[in-house]
Design a protein around this motif. Structure first.
Motif, PDB file in Angstrom:
ATOM      1  N   ASP A  22       1.321  -1.333  -0.188  1.00  0.00           N
ATOM      2  CA  ASP A  22       0.070  -0.521  -0.107  1.00  0.00           C
ATOM      3  C   ASP A  22       0.866   1.577   0.183  1.00  0.00           C
ATOM      4  OD1 ASP A  22      -2.221   2.565   0.345  1.00  0.00           O
ATOM      5  OD2 ASP A  22      -2.325   1.681   1.643  1.00  0.00           O
ATOM      6  N   THR A  25      -0.466   7.988   1.672  1.00  0.00           N
ATOM      7  CA  THR A  25      -0.143   9.470   1.916  1.00  0.00           C
ATOM      8  C   THR A  25       1.003   9.394   2.545  1.00  0.00           C
ATOM      9  OG1 THR A  25      -2.402   9.987   2.118  1.00  0.00           O
ATOM     10  CG2 THR A  25      -0.854  11.295   2.092  1.00  0.00           C
ATOM     11  N   GLN A  27       2.931   6.952   4.243  1.00  0.00           N
ATOM     12  CA  GLN A  27       3.720   5.647   4.208  1.00  0.00           C
ATOM     13  C   GLN A  27       3.817   4.333   3.201  1.00  0.00           C
ATOM     14  OE1 GLN A  27       1.858   4.650   8.355  1.00  0.00           O
ATOM     15  NE2 GLN A  27      -0.145   5.869   7.116  1.00  0.00           N
ATOM     16  N   LEU A 307     -10.855   5.834   8.332  1.00  0.00           N
ATOM     17  CA  LEU A 307     -10.940   7.268   8.035  1.00  0.00           C
ATOM     18  C   LEU A 307      -9.025   7.144   9.274  1.00  0.00           C
ATOM     19  CD1 LEU A 307     -13.047   6.597  11.570  1.00  0.00           C
ATOM     20  CD2 LEU A 307     -13.134   8.052  10.193  1.00  0.00           C
ATOM     21  N   SER A 348      -7.565  12.730   9.061  1.00  0.00           N
ATOM     22  CA  SER A 348      -6.693  12.477  10.787  1.00  0.00           C
ATOM     23  C   SER A 348      -5.607  13.971  10.850  1.00  0.00           C
ATOM     24  CB  SER A 348      -5.765  11.037   9.329  1.00  0.00           C
ATOM     25  OG  SER A 348      -6.053   9.992  10.500  1.00  0.00           O
ATOM     26  N   TRP A 363      -3.584  10.313  22.095  1.00  0.00           N
ATOM     27  CA  TRP A 363      -4.312   9.342  21.745  1.00  0.00           C
ATOM     28  C   TRP A 363      -5.489   9.440  22.679  1.00  0.00           C
ATOM     29  CZ3 TRP A 363      -6.457  11.546  17.196  1.00  0.00           C
ATOM     30  CH2 TRP A 363      -5.853  11.562  16.145  1.00  0.00           C
ATOM     31  N   GLY A 449      -8.914   1.945   8.142  1.00  0.00           N
ATOM     32  CA  GLY A 449      -7.900   2.923   8.847  1.00  0.00           C
ATOM     33  C   GLY A 449      -7.959   3.201   9.799  1.00  0.00           C
ATOM     34  N   GLY A 450      -6.317   4.346   9.834  1.00  0.00           N
ATOM     35  CA  GLY A 450      -5.617   4.267  11.000  1.00  0.00           C
ATOM     36  C   GLY A 450      -6.749   4.834  12.587  1.00  0.00           C
ATOM     37  N   ALA A 451      -7.565   6.412  12.902  1.00  0.00           N
ATOM     38  CA  ALA A 451      -8.273   5.718  13.553  1.00  0.00           C
ATOM     39  C   ALA A 451      -9.176   4.837  13.827  1.00  0.00           C
ATOM     40  CB  ALA A 451      -8.827   6.964  13.001  1.00  0.00           C
ATOM     41  N   ASN A 454      -9.111   3.355  17.619  1.00  0.00           N
ATOM     42  CA  ASN A 454      -9.963   3.961  18.431  1.00  0.00           C
ATOM     43  C   ASN A 454     -11.875   4.393  18.752  1.00  0.00           C
ATOM     44  OD1 ASN A 454     -10.778   6.580  20.273  1.00  0.00           O
ATOM     45  ND2 ASN A 454      -9.200   7.925  19.662  1.00  0.00           N
TER      46      ASN A 454
HETATM   47  N1  LIG Z   1      -5.575   5.560  17.922  1.00  0.00           N
HETATM   48  C1  LIG Z   1      -5.668   6.714  17.548  1.00  0.00           C
HETATM   49  N2  LIG Z   1      -6.627   7.464  16.744  1.00  0.00           N
HETATM   50  C2  LIG Z   1      -6.637   8.587  15.799  1.00  0.00           C
HETATM   51  N3  LIG Z   1      -6.335   8.501  14.984  1.00  0.00           N
HETATM   52  C3  LIG Z   1      -4.954   7.641  15.107  1.00  0.00           C
HETATM   53  C4  LIG Z   1      -5.000   6.547  16.061  1.00  0.00           C
HETATM   54  N4  LIG Z   1      -3.798   5.595  15.697  1.00  0.00           N
HETATM   55  C5  LIG Z   1      -3.440   6.462  14.573  1.00  0.00           C
HETATM   56  N5  LIG Z   1      -4.107   7.829  14.039  1.00  0.00           N
HETATM   57  C6  LIG Z   1      -4.354   7.911  12.838  1.00  0.00           C
HETATM   58  O1  LIG Z   1      -4.466   7.565  11.810  1.00  0.00           O
HETATM   59  C7  LIG Z   1      -3.526   7.861  10.640  1.00  0.00           C
HETATM   60  C8  LIG Z   1      -2.625   7.312   9.211  1.00  0.00           C
HETATM   61  O2  LIG Z   1      -4.214   5.994   9.394  1.00  0.00           O
HETATM   62  P1  LIG Z   1      -3.631   5.156   7.634  1.00  0.00           P
HETATM   63  O3  LIG Z   1      -5.510   4.664   7.801  1.00  0.00           O
HETATM   64  O4  LIG Z   1      -2.891   4.720   8.150  1.00  0.00           O
HETATM   65  O5  LIG Z   1      -3.644   6.657   6.814  1.00  0.00           O
HETATM   66  P2  LIG Z   1      -2.620   6.488   5.377  1.00  0.00           P
HETATM   67  O6  LIG Z   1      -3.022   5.010   4.777  1.00  0.00           O
HETATM   68  O7  LIG Z   1      -3.368   7.104   5.024  1.00  0.00           O
HETATM   69  O8  LIG Z   1      -1.342   6.840   5.313  1.00  0.00           O
HETATM   70  C9  LIG Z   1      -2.646   9.169  11.350  1.00  0.00           C
HETATM   71  O9  LIG Z   1      -2.897  10.198  10.616  1.00  0.00           O
HETATM   72  C10 LIG Z   1      -2.965   8.860  12.866  1.00  0.00           C
HETATM   73  O10 LIG Z   1      -3.280  10.154  12.809  1.00  0.00           O
END
Ligand SMILES: Nc1ncnc2c1ncn2[C@@H]1O[C@H](COP(=O)(O)OP(=O)(O)O)[C@@H](O)[C@H]1O
Ligand SMILES: O=C(CO)[C@@H](O)[C@H](O)COP(=O)(O)O
Length: 542
Positions: A22, A25, A27, A307, A348, A363, A449-451, A454
């Motif tokens: 993947d 944006t 990573q 997210l 994010s 967080w 996604g990252g969030a 949470n």
């Molecule tokens: N516990 C958390 N709560 C809210 N946001 C989070 C948490 N852990 C990571 N993130 C957010 O997840 C984002 C990355 O998400 P990701 O889906 O890996 O992004 P992308 O694929 O677009 O690079 C980071 O910018 C970070 O702010």
């Protein structure tokens, strides 16, 4: 001697694994799964932290005009060099990988200099790719999806085909500034010499795929639908759209293919440097949202909320119904079907900004503050568009008290945090409903996604949609979906029959008062947003 499958270098009884990448944006990530689709290894390289020499913030550079957003193309190549080593350290045995696929942030474009196909073919296994491809790009900074500098080109494109709805009927979307057609038109207009020195234009996904293939990989139908150039009905480039953007474009883009197409075998570079089996197949790469749809094994009645850097919302569509808001893309796992997509730019990075201002950059504290406030936030509502938003086209930060008066700040940190999260998630429901999505008793919200790590944020999501929220063990569904697509592309047949895994976990159920609290708030939000849009050129300062 080991038994070898007829016509193949792969031993018949040896394990078959699948590798997904993947290029998002912030990573690059990779996941290896086995035949049973269990995750064996994962690794990632973050641009800001692991490659500080490129001085990116959130993986990108925002130029002085505030609307031009790019990323150094070679940074993505160097990140791949590092990721391959990290995977090896994590224990990945590349000789067992039967197929590779991958994904990239959508809409971003890569410009290969004339002669780069030869460079790509001749890379030497004893040196890093980034050293050898340093001169391979005619434009060294790739425009990415966060760019919103092409409104002139968008207007011109819509005019040529007879208006925004006509363009949406052809390509699935009206003209959007980040879509690749307008980005290419801007490059042609402002950098004619670089354009004529370009022999191939890739999307981030097909660029990444080219690195593994050792030759230019075609653009797939799903990611190609994010360009305002692909005719959704014929699945060929629309000549009218190509002509409106730049000359000689069909040749520079190559012929698009279905996302499940097997393009060939991994290049000798990867065989010699990382001991891949020479028969390891390379399956077309696609956009990150389409790959996520594959990773979540989306069914009808499901709505996915991703997210990540951007927030997105998407669903499976059998019949395309392009509108002026949102996008229709060719479906990545069934080229006769479609998917609907909404993208919110302030995802994010906006949550991180409020986390840093209100929760000491933690967080955990952010979640505690969110949990402290009641659903509905005492009537306070916030709309936070630090960057010009895509859905809707607005910029600014707007805080309203319960009497709908604009206020310059809220009374406490916890009210601010809840206003942000509720505002973001209410907007998603508003736009999903505008798209025709009906929340019903069978609705499931699938979060990724990252969030999606949470639970406090996911509880608000469950309440706003008045529906249960599910997640998968692996939060990065785009990367996982790429490993799944690698298997599907190799084996063939119906995706749902090859990829039977749907191990979702129920993480949050809506509270019993959710409908009572949020249905009126959705109405209020719509009203507030409409008045902002109506006075767009006369918006009070933040
Ligand atoms: N516990 C958390 N709560 C809210 N946001 C989070 C948490 N852990 C990571 N993130 C957010 O997840 C984002 C990355 O998400 P990701 O889906 O890996 O992004 P992308 O694929 O677009 O690079 C980071 O910018 C970070 O702010
Ligand atoms: O522009 C869009 C979709 O239209 C974005 O969703 C990009 O595809 C970036 O994805 P992430 O890196 O945020 O996952």
């Amino acid at each position: 001697m080991t038994d070898v499958e007829p016509g193949s270098n792969m031993a018949a009884h040896e394990p078959k694994n699948y590798l997904g990448f993947d290029f998002s944006t912030q990573q690059v990530k990779a996941i290896v799964v086995n035949e049973g689709l269990e995750v064996l290894q994962e690794a990632l390289v973050q641009f800001d932290n692991d490659l500080p020499e490129y001085r990116t913030h959130g993986g990108v550079h925002v130029r002085g005009d505030g609307v031009t957003v790019t990323a150094p193309t070679i940074m993505w190549v160097k990140a791949l060099d590092m990721l391959m080593d990290k995977l090896r350290v994590a224990g990945a045995d590349f000789s067992t990988v039967a197929a590779i696929s991958g994904t990239g942030q959508q809409h971003g474009s890569v410009y290969w200099r004339t002669g780069a196909s030869k460079t790509l073919l001749e890379v030497q296994p004893d040196r890093f790719l980034h050293e050898q491809l340093a001169m391979a790009f005619s434009i060294t900074d790739s425009p990415v999806w966060m760019d919103s500098s092409t409104s002139t080109q968008c207007q011109a494109l819509e005019e040529v085909v007879g208006g925004p709805q006509k363009l949406a009927n052809i390509t699935g979307s009206r003209a959007y500034e980040r879509f690749t057609g307008s980005q290419i038109a801007k490059i042609y207009k402002t950098r004619k010499e670089a354009y004529s020195n370009t022999e191939r234009i890739s999307l981030v996904s097909s660029f990444a795929c080219s690195l593994f293939l050792g030759s230019y990989a075609p653009i797939d139908f799903a990611d190609g639908s994010g360009m305002n150039l692909l005719d959704l009905n014929t699945k060929t480039w629309s000549q009218a759209c190509l002509d409106a953007c730049a000359p000689g474009l069909a040749e520079k883009l190559g012929k698009p293919v279905p996302a499940s197409e097997k393009l060939g075998s991994v290049s000798s570079y990867f065989v010699e440097r990382y001991s891949f089996n020479p028969d390891c197949a390379v399956i077309a790469f696609t956009g990150d949202n389409p790959a996520s749809l594959a990773g979540m094994c989306v069914g009808s009645g499901d709505v996915v909320v991703s997210l990540g850097t951007s927030d997105t919302l998407f669903l499976w569509l059998d019949i395309p119904t392009p509108q002026l808001e949102g996008h229709v893309l060719v479906n990545p796992v069934d080229s006769t079907a479609y998917m609907a997509l909404l993208c919110f730019k302030n995802g994010s990075l906006t949550r991180e900004k409020i986390r840093d201002e209100c929760a000491d950059g933690s967080w955990d504290i952010f979640s505690q503050l969110l949990d402290m406030t009641p659903r509905g936030n005492f009537g306070n509502i916030g709309i936070y568009y630090y960057m010009r938003e895509i859905t809707p086209n607005l910029e600014g930060v707007f805080r309203y008290n319960k009497a709908d008066d604009l206020v310059s700040r809220f009374t406490s940190r916890e009210v601010e945090v809840r206003a942000l999260v509720e505002g973001q998630l209410i907007a998603k429901r508003v736009y999903a409903e505008k798209l025709g999505f009906n929340i019903g008793s069978g609705t499931r919200v699938l979060a990724t996604g990252g969030a999606s790590n949470n639970n406090s944020v996911l509880q608000v999501l469950a309440d706003v949609f008045n529906s249960p929220v599910y997640t998968m063990a692996v939060a990065n569904s785009a990367c996982l979906g790429s490993a799944y697509r690698a298997k599907h592309g190799l084996v063939g047949g119906k995706f749902q029959e090859v990829i039977k895994k749907r191990d979702f976990k129920l993480v949050c159920k809506p509270n019993s008062d959710a409908d009572k609290v949020y249905t009126p708030l959705v109405e209020r939000y719509l009203h507030l947003e409409s008045s902002l849009l109506a006075t767009k050129n006369n918006i009070p300062s933040i």
